[in-house]
Write a protein that holds these residues in place. Structure first.
Motif, PDB file in Angstrom:
ATOM      1  N   ASN A 330      15.401  40.636  37.571  1.00 55.20           N
ATOM      2  CA  ASN A 330      15.454  39.436  36.736  1.00 55.20           C
ATOM      3  C   ASN A 330      16.275  38.291  37.315  1.00 55.20           C
ATOM      4  O   ASN A 330      16.490  37.280  36.653  1.00 55.20           O
ATOM      5  N   TYR A 331      16.761  38.457  38.527  1.00 58.26           N
ATOM      6  CA  TYR A 331      17.573  37.390  39.113  1.00 58.26           C
ATOM      7  C   TYR A 331      16.751  36.577  40.106  1.00 58.26           C
ATOM      8  O   TYR A 331      15.795  37.075  40.699  1.00 58.26           O
ATOM      9  N   PRO A 418      19.048  34.546  33.014  1.00 62.74           N
ATOM     10  CA  PRO A 418      18.490  35.906  33.061  1.00 62.74           C
ATOM     11  C   PRO A 418      18.884  36.694  31.812  1.00 62.74           C
ATOM     12  O   PRO A 418      19.906  36.387  31.184  1.00 62.74           O
TER      13      PRO A 418
END
Ligand code: GP9
Ligand code: MN
Length: 436
Positions: A330-331, A418
């Motif tokens: 998710n980064y 995020p």
């Protein structure tokens, strides 16, 4: 919704390399100690001058079975030099095509950098130790945006007539005097030591040099480079001795990397004979190969060994995060985990030249000059499929640089948070009078 972030998210999701189960989380909860080896190039590892090893301690780490040692790892900095290396290591985004991201944009941008993620996900405390003045490369502001809890800069280290070189506290002093702060940090900690003594012009007083024989080329920069690298090696050894004596060694993972080249292209012909090479046959291919820097990950009981996969500084953060058991999916990371089977092995330099496991390529306005890695020869008439494949690599990696620039130049992380991440408030950080 549709923002400029969409193409970035698309690229990152499609480029993502899942963790290797063999390594995922093996360093979970360990202290992280990052040793930034200033201007240190890979060719120094195992090199000798008059039969004496230049960096005996780093060589021993390189060959240690508890070290993952990457022999095909490249720096990817631009004009921001050290600060670009830091940008990549803390954010897995590139520095800028011109100038330093730290000083130009890092003072105002929104970050989702390593210290904040580690604090929020796993309760890490973070600190940087650096013997230069805190405002150099605007570190004292940028680190707050990154969420660094502590920054020990020059004013935390003794200043005497012979404690410094031009770039700040000598490395042995930096390490020795950091220990009293390191011991007070809440564990687990994420710490970075930025060394400075092995920095151009590589000058040290005679009493800092042991009997290591300087090379005797007619190029003083080359000769001095070997002696300050030797000093840095001894400083790192002293630091490891301390880590072992204090017990910190047993619950830490130590990461070492060279930030960028130390010798300029113009000095390479003088260097060539020290590498058993004829200066008259030294080419641009050799210059590209010399952009290798060390990247080593050392931890007791790590199943290490010398790694052949190609990679660069952009790949460090996803590699570390996965070792610590934090999935990077998710980064907004442009690098990929070096230990993942899906790792992207093509290395892009900030000037758009690139290296793949088979080819080293100069890119001048999309005209590619292709060297074959196995021979060092230029392919004057590359096979169509090679040309096509490398054209695709160039397009993909250029897109990667452009997406990085888009994120950084328009401060796009403002618009994307995020999952499970709280934006950093730099006002929460103050680096005056820490532990004093
Ligand atoms: C300065 C040091 C050197 O504090 O990090 O920076 P460089 O000149 O290598 O970018
Ligand atoms: Mn540097």
């Amino acid at each position: 919704q549709g923002t400029n972030m969409d193409p970035v998210l698309d690229y990152v999701h499609q480029h993502y390399a899942a963790p290797n189960p063999q390594f995922y989380g093996v360093a979970k909860g360990k202290n992280v100690i990052i040793l930034h080896l200033e201007s240190f190039q890979q060719f120094l590892i195992d090199s000798k001058v008059k039969d004496q090893e230049v960096t005996p301690f780093l060589n021993s780490l390189y060959h240690d079975s508890n070290t993952l040692a990457f022999e095909n790892f490249f720096h990817e900095v631009g004009q921001g030099k050290t600060s670009d290396a830091e940008t990549m290591l803390e954010t897995s985004l590139f520095g800028l095509p011109e100038g330093s991201f730290f000083t130009n944009l890092g003072t105002n941008n929104t970050f989702q950098a390593a210290p904040a993620i580690l604090e929020q996900q796993q309760g890490y405390t973070s600190a940087v130790f650096h013997g230069n003045i805190g405002s150099f490369w605007s570190r004292d502001t940028v680190y707050k945006n990154m969420g660094y809890n502590y920054f020990f800069d020059q004013k935390y280290f003794h200043q005497t007539a012979d404690s410094n070189t031009y770039w700040g506290s000598k490395d042995k002093i930096l390490f020795a005097e950091s220990i009293k702060y390191l011991e007070q940090l809440q564990q687990p900690f994420y710490t970075k030591f930025l060394t400075v003594t092995n920095h151009n012009p590589y000058q040290l007083a005679a009493n800092d040099l042991d009997d290591f024989p300087k090379p005797e080329t007619n190029n003083t920069m080359v000769n001095n480079y070997f002696s300050t690298a030797h000093y840095l090696d001894a400083a790192v050894k002293e630091f490891f001795d301390y880590l072992k004596a204090s017990g910190l060694y047993n619950n830490s993972i130590v990461i070492l990397y060279g930030d960028h080249f130390g010798l300029n292209e113009g000095d390479e012909k003088a260097l060539a004979p020290l590498l058993d090479r004829d200066p008259n046959t030294w080419t641009t291919f050799d210059h590209l190969q010399l952009q290798r820097v060390p990247f080593m990950i050392h931890m007791p009981n790590l199943k290490g060994g010398i790694q052949k996969q190609y990679g660069g500084e952009i790949d460090v953060l996803p590699t570390i995060m996965h070792l610590l058991g934090i999935n990077t999916k998710n980064y907004i990371y442009l690098g990929t985990d070096l230990l993942s089977p899906q790792h992207d092995p093509n290395v892009i330099f900030r000037n758009r030249n690139f290296i793949t496991p088979k080819y080293s390529v100069l890119n001048s306005n999309n005209h590619l000059t292709i060297y074959q890695n196995s021979t060092g020869e230029v392919l004057t008439n590359p096979k169509p499929q090679v040309q096509k494949q490398l054209t695709q690599v160039a397009q993909q990696k250029n897109q990667e640089l452009e997406l990085s620039d888009l994120v950084n130049k328009t401060n796009l992380l403002r618009f994307y948070t995020p999952p499970h991440f709280t934006p950093v408030n730099p006002k929460n950080y103050n680096y005056q009078n820490q532990f004093q």
